[in-house]
Design an enzyme around this catalytic site. Sequence first.
Site, PDB file in Angstrom:
ATOM      1  N   GLU A  40      -0.020 -17.188  12.021  1.00 39.65           N
ATOM      2  CA  GLU A  40       0.958 -17.208  10.928  1.00 39.65           C
ATOM      3  C   GLU A  40       1.447 -18.620  10.635  1.00 39.65           C
ATOM      4  OE1 GLU A  40       1.779 -15.030   8.691  1.00 39.65           O
ATOM      5  OE2 GLU A  40       0.401 -13.582   9.589  1.00 39.65           O
ATOM      6  N   TYR A 123       9.751 -14.943   5.681  1.00 37.69           N
ATOM      7  CA  TYR A 123       8.406 -14.408   5.578  1.00 37.69           C
ATOM      8  C   TYR A 123       7.700 -14.377   6.928  1.00 37.69           C
ATOM      9  CZ  TYR A 123       3.486 -13.945   5.233  1.00 37.69           C
ATOM     10  OH  TYR A 123       2.217 -13.510   5.479  1.00 37.69           O
ATOM     11  N   ASP A 141       3.799 -11.959   1.082  1.00 43.16           N
ATOM     12  CA  ASP A 141       3.034 -13.196   0.929  1.00 43.16           C
ATOM     13  C   ASP A 141       2.433 -13.251  -0.480  1.00 43.16           C
ATOM     14  OD1 ASP A 141       0.881 -11.400   1.027  1.00 43.16           O
ATOM     15  OD2 ASP A 141      -0.347 -12.738   2.237  1.00 43.16           O
ATOM     16  N   CYS A 194      -7.686  -7.677  -5.278  1.00 44.17           N
ATOM     17  CA  CYS A 194      -6.790  -8.114  -6.359  1.00 44.17           C
ATOM     18  C   CYS A 194      -6.711  -9.638  -6.376  1.00 44.17           C
ATOM     19  CB  CYS A 194      -5.411  -7.489  -6.173  1.00 44.17           C
ATOM     20  SG  CYS A 194      -4.403  -7.490  -7.677  1.00 44.17           S
ATOM     21  N   CYS A 201     -11.493  -4.403  -9.677  1.00 41.79           N
ATOM     22  CA  CYS A 201     -10.727  -3.166  -9.890  1.00 41.79           C
ATOM     23  C   CYS A 201     -11.499  -1.894  -9.517  1.00 41.79           C
ATOM     24  CB  CYS A 201     -10.254  -3.074 -11.337  1.00 41.79           C
ATOM     25  SG  CYS A 201      -9.148  -4.424 -11.797  1.00 41.79           S
ATOM     26  N   CYS A 204     -10.738  -0.815  -6.086  1.00 42.23           N
ATOM     27  CA  CYS A 204      -9.319  -0.853  -5.694  1.00 42.23           C
ATOM     28  C   CYS A 204      -8.765   0.554  -5.480  1.00 42.23           C
ATOM     29  CB  CYS A 204      -8.505  -1.572  -6.771  1.00 42.23           C
ATOM     30  SG  CYS A 204      -6.741  -1.646  -6.380  1.00 42.23           S
ATOM     31  N   CYS A 210      -2.499   1.706 -11.634  1.00 38.76           N
ATOM     32  CA  CYS A 210      -2.211   0.282 -11.842  1.00 38.76           C
ATOM     33  C   CYS A 210      -1.942   0.012 -13.325  1.00 38.76           C
ATOM     34  CB  CYS A 210      -3.373  -0.578 -11.358  1.00 38.76           C
ATOM     35  SG  CYS A 210      -3.145  -2.341 -11.673  1.00 38.76           S
TER      36      CYS A 210
END
Length: 328
Positions: A40, A123, A141, A194, A201, A204, A210
């Site tokens: 991270e 975060y 994020d 995405c 798509c 997805c 969406c």
Amino acid sequence: MKDPTITNNILNWYDLNKRSLPWRKNVSQTKKQYYTLVSEFMLQQTQVATVIPYFNRFIKNIPTIEKLSKYDDRKLVKLWEGLGYYSRVRNLKKTAQIVVKNFNKKIPRNFIDLKSLPGIGDYTASAISAIAFNEPIIPLDGNIERVLKRYLFLKKQDQIKKENLNEKKKIFGTSIKRSSDYAQALMELGALICKPVSPNCKNCPLVKKCKSFKNKNFDLVKFKKKDKETFYKLNVYKKNNHYLLIKNNKFNFLKNFNIFPMEEVNNPKNFDKDLNFKMSNMSMNIKIEFKNKYNLNKNNFWIDPTKLQNYTLPTFTKKIVKFLESHK
């Protein structure tokens, strides 16, 4: 309003499509927490593909948080060299030292304790809580923001403010049993499907509901944040084809790293810059001036530009050396 089918659809997609990343290995809980902490920190401001080789080398040399807390600073920076944003690695070591001293060598689970550690904000604390400790938290994020903006078709400046996005992310729900996987699944969805340009798509799991897909408009609106314009005079001292560097104790950026002597210029008129650097939210305009007289002290030393690889230097300094060498 939460849609209970979203969580299951995303987790099912993740189980079939997740990438094999070194910090996702099936290891002990202690190692998982340490791997999450290191990854991270590295992933702040840096892409996954760039981080992977650095992470592998870092863990090979520094396999535990206790070893990190005692690791030689010079060697530590060398392991990080090329990732940039060097305050991250300094804060990572400081965090390791505090964890060893105050938390019995165990990364704290408590969110407030996590946030108290150097280099860990909202975060990063959220990501560690979700991934390392399976807490039902969605860390917001860039990847998850993108999925959320497109899924809800958020286009206005007030809609894409952090406060609003944090409120709207509730639509994704949570997974109590698989919070760690769910946080990573949402990140993965943004990274693999995405994408910023040409989202995939057809693969997805959210495509049916969406709003961006429905409107056939996938353009992303970014929050307008102005770069701070700064101006610096950079002094170049040269002797026997060597350049003089100093240890930076003056500026907040690249603190304690070796840079050329510099002075900030406030509100200059007709500033004739030679270079421009983007550093965090700062646009640095630099004018180079060659000098003859210099005063050496313990924080100064000379470098040979033909042997840059032998020195531990930030990318900022290396780029200036290369610029000077190419304009001789």
